[in-house]
Design a protein around this motif. Structure first.
Motif, mmCIF file in Angstrom:
data_model
loop_
_atom_site.group_PDB
_atom_site.id
_atom_site.type_symbol
_atom_site.label_atom_id
_atom_site.label_comp_id
_atom_site.label_asym_id
_atom_site.label_seq_id
_atom_site.Cartn_x
_atom_site.Cartn_y
_atom_site.Cartn_z
ATOM 1 N N ALA A 125 -7.929 5.144 -3.273
ATOM 2 C CA ALA A 125 -6.614 4.501 -2.853
ATOM 3 C C ALA A 125 -6.246 4.592 -1.051
ATOM 4 C CB ALA A 125 -5.336 5.142 -3.403
ATOM 5 N N GLY A 170 0.897 -1.177 -0.069
ATOM 6 C CA GLY A 170 -0.041 0.123 0.082
ATOM 7 C C GLY A 170 0.868 1.381 0.083
ATOM 8 N N VAL A 190 -6.061 1.120 -0.294
ATOM 9 C CA VAL A 190 -4.442 0.608 -0.601
ATOM 10 C C VAL A 190 -3.627 1.379 0.466
ATOM 11 C CG1 VAL A 190 -4.964 -0.645 -2.664
ATOM 12 C CG2 VAL A 190 -4.335 1.832 -2.669
ATOM 13 N N TYR A 244 1.269 1.964 -5.907
ATOM 14 C CA TYR A 244 0.366 2.419 -4.757
ATOM 15 C C TYR A 244 0.624 3.829 -4.807
ATOM 16 C CZ TYR A 244 -0.488 -2.658 -3.521
ATOM 17 O OH TYR A 244 -0.889 -3.770 -3.322
#
Length: 386
Positions: A360, A182, A364, A295
């Protein structure tokens, strides 16, 4: 408890390992544990950050690009860190980052002091080494070192199930926790910025990445879209090969190479770029790897063009069902150039970038990965083995 992190690279030096390990250290510190990081002195020009964990540095050899890479460079860290770990305040557990030579030194020091350790198998170095050397002796030695580093640990944490499967196939019986990775969304986030005619490759570009294909793709793209720049930010053993290829193609003036930059500066560059780029060489035995640079790009609201096999392509395809994340394409100059043209002709608007960054942050963020890694380390420190 007192917990120790051993890594040749750490903040303020930017890298995927630095971001992840610092997130883990921060998570452990937030749970009221004492954390000490044994790492290398950062390159000149980097200021040490104020952190909850105690960062202890030691001078090391660096290559001409300023990176700790190569046999002598690794030894300049591994040998001192063995003694540093022997004489540091006794920890309840140790987390160690590759290369495998560091893992073996930590295994020996921990065996002498009867301390359990956790190995962070973000990459499997003996698979990637086939692109750097053809020496069967070197490859066999590295594989044996990596096996020893993995098998001596009380727990392994790893980036993906694909890496986990490779470790299990080796016959390693150490319990494995898939933490994922991540983005550190405290540093990588949507930051409105004027768009620039820029494609950005941020991170390492070794032979197994195969980033040289981007030179050919960019040359083809420039025939219809002059005025764009291709920028590499980071370190890589392919730097000279890419530079030479750009010269051969007559696009050297449009290709830039820059040293690693702090996260805040990289976030600003990603926020302004038309798209970021990531590659993975097919047929190199490393198809199971995930391009973790993806990421940070998504967290910055920057679409990604990924070329190559493996889990990154499938990941982007899944994300595209929810937000506009970019394009997974074949490892082929024409396919990459076509993706560049498509995104250059219809760049992601600010609203789309903001939506991507928000996705995101929710899905993540490195926070969850750090929490899983911290749980695994504390299990080991408390005596649990599975």
């Amino acid at each position: 408890m007192h917990l120790v992190v051993v890594s040749r690279i750490y903040l303020p030096e930017p890298s995927a390992a630095s971001f992840f390990l610092s997130a883990v250290a921060g998570e452990l510190s937030s749970r009221n544990h004492e954390v000490t990081v044994l790492t290398a002195a950062p390159p000149r020009g980097y200021a040490m950050p104020e952190r909850a964990e105690r960062i202890r540095t030691f001078p090391v050899l660096r290559d001409r690009t300023g990176y700790v890479r190569g046999y002598l460079q690794y030894m300049s860290f591994d040998i001192p860190v063995f003694f540093r770990l022997l004489f540091t305040k006794r920890p309840s557990a140790v987390l160690v980052e590759p290369p495998p030579t560091t893992g073996v030194m930590v295994r020996l020091a921990c065996w002498l002091r009867r301390i359990p350790y956790v190995y962070d198998a973000a990459d499997l170095w003996s698979f990637a080494a086939g692109h750097a050397t053809s020496s069967s002796l070197v490859l066999r030695t590295l594989e044996e070192l990596e096996r020893r580093a993995l098998s001596g640990a009380q727990r392994i944490v790893t980036v993906s199930d694909e890496v986990k499967e490779r470790i299990v196939a080796w016959g390693v019986t150490t319990p494995i926790t898939t933490t994922g990775r991540g983005a550190d969304t405290s540093q990588f986030h949507y930051s409105p910025a004027p768009s620039k005619p820029l494609f950005l490759y941020a991170g390492s570009y070794s032979a197994w990445h195969g980033a040289i294909v981007l030179a050919d793709a960019f040359a083809e793209f420039l025939t219809s879209h002059p005025g764009f720049t291709l920028r590499f930010v980071g370190h890589g053993s392919e730097l000279e090969s890419i530079r030479e290829r750009a010269d051969q193609l007559g696009i050297a003036d449009a290709v830039e190479f820059a040293d690693p930059v702090p996260p805040s500066e990289l976030n600003a560059q990603l926020s302004a770029a038309t798209a970021s780029l990531a590659t993975l060489l097919p047929g190199g035995g490393y198809e199971f790897a995930f391009a973790t640079k993806t990421y940070s790009s998504l967290a910055s609201g920057c679409p990604v063009i990924f070329a190559g096999p493996g889990p990154t392509a499938a990941f982007l395809a899944r994300v595209n069902t929810e937000v506009h994340a970019g394009a997974p394409v074949a490892y082929d100059p024409a396919a990459i150039a076509a993706a560049m043209r498509e995104i250059a002709d219809a760049p992601a608007p600010p609203a789309s970038r903001e939506q991507l960054a928000a996705w995101a942050d929710e899905h993540v963020s490195m926070r969850a990965a750090a929490e899983r890694a911290a749980d695994a380390i504390l299990d080991v420190a408390n005596g649990a083995t599975a």
